[in-house]
Design a protein around this motif. Sequence first.
Motif, PDB file in Angstrom:
ATOM      1  N   ALA A 106      12.605 -18.079   2.556  1.00 14.43           N
ATOM      2  CA  ALA A 106      11.973 -16.905   1.943  1.00 14.43           C
ATOM      3  C   ALA A 106      10.577 -17.188   1.419  1.00 14.43           C
ATOM      4  O   ALA A 106       9.780 -16.259   1.208  1.00 14.43           O
ATOM      5  CB  ALA A 106      12.853 -16.383   0.795  1.00 14.43           C
ATOM      6  N   CYS A 107      10.250 -18.454   1.211  1.00 16.49           N
ATOM      7  CA  CYS A 107       8.928 -18.799   0.690  1.00 16.49           C
ATOM      8  C   CYS A 107       7.862 -18.844   1.774  1.00 16.49           C
ATOM      9  O   CYS A 107       6.662 -18.897   1.478  1.00 16.49           O
ATOM     10  CB  CYS A 107       8.983 -20.137  -0.032  1.00 16.49           C
ATOM     11  SG  CYS A 107       9.469 -21.506   1.040  1.00 16.49           S
ATOM     12  N   ILE A 108       8.252 -18.802   3.046  1.00 19.39           N
ATOM     13  CA  ILE A 108       7.283 -18.970   4.133  1.00 19.39           C
ATOM     14  C   ILE A 108       6.221 -17.875   4.151  1.00 19.39           C
ATOM     15  O   ILE A 108       5.038 -18.180   4.352  1.00 19.39           O
ATOM     16  CB  ILE A 108       8.011 -19.072   5.497  1.00 19.39           C
ATOM     17  CG1 ILE A 108       8.857 -20.358   5.524  1.00 19.39           C
ATOM     18  CG2 ILE A 108       7.014 -19.074   6.653  1.00 19.39           C
ATOM     19  CD1 ILE A 108       9.683 -20.541   6.790  1.00 19.39           C
ATOM     20  N   PRO A 109       6.558 -16.584   3.919  1.00 15.27           N
ATOM     21  CA  PRO A 109       5.483 -15.573   3.882  1.00 15.27           C
ATOM     22  C   PRO A 109       4.411 -15.867   2.836  1.00 15.27           C
ATOM     23  O   PRO A 109       3.225 -15.614   3.063  1.00 15.27           O
ATOM     24  CB  PRO A 109       6.240 -14.280   3.548  1.00 15.27           C
ATOM     25  CG  PRO A 109       7.627 -14.511   4.038  1.00 15.27           C
ATOM     26  CD  PRO A 109       7.885 -15.972   3.799  1.00 15.27           C
ATOM     27  N   VAL A 110       4.812 -16.416   1.698  1.00 13.72           N
ATOM     28  CA  VAL A 110       3.840 -16.772   0.664  1.00 13.72           C
ATOM     29  C   VAL A 110       2.946 -17.903   1.149  1.00 13.72           C
ATOM     30  O   VAL A 110       1.725 -17.895   0.929  1.00 13.72           O
ATOM     31  CB  VAL A 110       4.561 -17.174  -0.641  1.00 13.72           C
ATOM     32  CG1 VAL A 110       3.536 -17.589  -1.703  1.00 13.72           C
ATOM     33  CG2 VAL A 110       5.422 -16.037  -1.159  1.00 13.72           C
ATOM     34  N   LEU A 111       3.541 -18.873   1.831  1.00 13.85           N
ATOM     35  CA  LEU A 111       2.772 -20.012   2.329  1.00 13.85           C
ATOM     36  C   LEU A 111       1.714 -19.559   3.343  1.00 13.85           C
ATOM     37  O   LEU A 111       0.655 -20.175   3.456  1.00 13.85           O
ATOM     38  CB  LEU A 111       3.701 -21.040   2.970  1.00 13.85           C
ATOM     39  CG  LEU A 111       4.773 -21.648   2.051  1.00 13.85           C
ATOM     40  CD1 LEU A 111       5.714 -22.544   2.835  1.00 13.85           C
ATOM     41  CD2 LEU A 111       4.134 -22.427   0.904  1.00 13.85           C
ATOM     42  N   ARG A 112       2.011 -18.503   4.048  1.00 15.23           N
ATOM     43  CA  ARG A 112       1.069 -18.011   5.060  1.00 15.23           C
ATOM     44  C   ARG A 112      -0.111 -17.262   4.437  1.00 15.23           C
ATOM     45  O   ARG A 112      -1.050 -16.869   5.138  1.00 15.23           O
ATOM     46  CB  ARG A 112       1.790 -17.113   6.057  1.00 15.23           C
ATOM     47  CG  ARG A 112       2.843 -17.858   6.868  1.00 15.23           C
ATOM     48  CD  ARG A 112       3.470 -16.957   7.907  1.00 15.23           C
ATOM     49  NE  ARG A 112       2.493 -16.549   8.907  1.00 15.23           N
ATOM     50  CZ  ARG A 112       2.705 -16.589  10.219  1.00 15.23           C
ATOM     51  NH1 ARG A 112       3.852 -17.055  10.684  1.00 15.23           N
ATOM     52  NH2 ARG A 112       1.803 -16.175  11.066  1.00 15.23           N
ATOM     53  N   LEU A 113      -0.055 -17.047   3.124  1.00 12.32           N
ATOM     54  CA  LEU A 113      -1.137 -16.333   2.443  1.00 12.32           C
ATOM     55  C   LEU A 113      -2.277 -17.258   2.015  1.00 12.32           C
ATOM     56  O   LEU A 113      -3.258 -16.792   1.435  1.00 12.32           O
ATOM     57  CB  LEU A 113      -0.590 -15.614   1.204  1.00 12.32           C
ATOM     58  CG  LEU A 113       0.404 -14.476   1.459  1.00 12.32           C
ATOM     59  CD1 LEU A 113       0.941 -13.951   0.127  1.00 12.32           C
ATOM     60  CD2 LEU A 113      -0.243 -13.357   2.259  1.00 12.32           C
ATOM     61  N   SER A 114      -2.133 -18.551   2.276  1.00 14.22           N
ATOM     62  CA  SER A 114      -3.190 -19.480   1.873  1.00 14.22           C
ATOM     63  C   SER A 114      -4.507 -19.130   2.570  1.00 14.22           C
ATOM     64  O   SER A 114      -4.522 -18.622   3.698  1.00 14.22           O
ATOM     65  CB  SER A 114      -2.789 -20.924   2.210  1.00 14.22           C
ATOM     66  OG  SER A 114      -2.562 -21.067   3.593  1.00 14.22           O
ATOM     67  N   ARG A 115      -5.607 -19.397   1.920  1.00  9.96           N
ATOM     68  CA  ARG A 115      -6.925 -18.989   2.417  1.00  9.96           C
ATOM     69  C   ARG A 115      -7.186 -19.531   3.817  1.00  9.96           C
ATOM     70  O   ARG A 115      -7.641 -18.815   4.703  1.00  9.96           O
ATOM     71  CB  ARG A 115      -8.010 -19.471   1.441  1.00  9.96           C
ATOM     72  CG  ARG A 115      -9.408 -18.997   1.810  1.00  9.96           C
ATOM     73  CD  ARG A 115     -10.401 -19.401   0.764  1.00  9.96           C
ATOM     74  NE  ARG A 115     -10.426 -20.856   0.597  1.00  9.96           N
ATOM     75  CZ  ARG A 115     -11.213 -21.492  -0.267  1.00  9.96           C
ATOM     76  NH1 ARG A 115     -12.014 -20.784  -1.064  1.00  9.96           N
ATOM     77  NH2 ARG A 115     -11.186 -22.797  -0.365  1.00  9.96           N
TER      78      ARG A 115
END
Length: 402
Positions: A106-115
């Motif tokens: 579930a954390c993968i979408p957040v990880l994809r938000l990196s600049r």
Amino acid sequence: MVRVVFLHPDLGIGGAERLVVDAAVALRSRGCSVQIWTAHYDPHHCFSETLSPDLPVVCVGDWLPTSVFGYFHALCAYLRMIYVAFYLIFLSGEEFDVIFCDQVSACIPVLRLSRHRKKVLFYCHFPDQLLTQRRSLLKRLYRAPIDRLEEVTTGMADRVVVNSRFTAGVFKQTFPRLSGVKTDVLYPSLNFSAFDGEVDDIGGLVPEGRSFVFLSINRYERKKNLPLALQALAALRERVAKKQWDRVHLVMAGGYDERVLENVQHYEELRSLATSLGLEDRVTFLRSFSDKQKVALLHGSTCVLYTPSNEHFGIVPVEAMYTRCPVIAVNSGGPLESVSHEETGFLCEPTPGSFSEAMKHFVSDPQLRQRMGEAGRERVLKYFSLEAFTEQLYNHILSLTH
């Protein structure tokens, strides 16, 4: 230098945690910079490698609840990992190239938000949705969106690897919408040096004269089917002569966390079962043992009893075989790939009769342990070496950086 961050929900002493630590150590040996980020870490309840300054562990979000009045464990685990990912990406200031994520996708979408979007490797030990039962309609309704989220977010990883061919098959059955996702098998390995040092004596854990020592190593969880070990021991009593029975002992060594209600309850259930079977003086219960104790037990035991059914892989059989300790395991899941039947141990039906029949072989033929033990050692060196694991994992990481 490739910079790798590992994200793991709870860095305790289970099989998944063992793999994460071994993976971090493996990549560090190839010159990578590594960190482990987690929502819970206890320096007094951890693998010894994580105490080294060369393997930094960052713990954030442990203030978030693990459950709500004993419920919603999955939802809380997802929220905790999302928080860890959010902290890493937006608050930490850390620079990294690849993120190794496992257990909770579930954390993968957040990880994809990196600049500068970083690559994510997801290691699937087993689909999370298969690790819980849904006996009630309410539970099914609660799990439905979580299960869907697991499938969607797992598919967002740049690469997915699994721990066995068995898990690869289950992955495709469980996530039909991810039929186009390639899953590479990366078997867990052993850090052999952790098992090759000076070995302590197990005399303090086993009464004098008990030369046939059977060992169960698993977390105190009901899904691990630990009662089978006790029931098999009781059945063995009826299969061997009294003078042989007098030399038999069982050690139940389990991962135990007082924060986990099931651990506390199941430990007491097993002790009560041992009493009801008349085995009080034949069983030693050990909770949250140290690495040294585990190595000593594996070296000093006659055989390991591995009782879970459909275990996705199971590192304990591999650890046992490396220390020349044969394995009796259930004939399903990962042990079908790690244990060679009648060569390095026995693969049995999950019944007391089947397990006790296999146990009888070791009591009747004391030389069997040595023969199977040598075969087990050779099998681990061939298929589950740290070198092979390191090479495969390092190549996965490098390919994600190009």
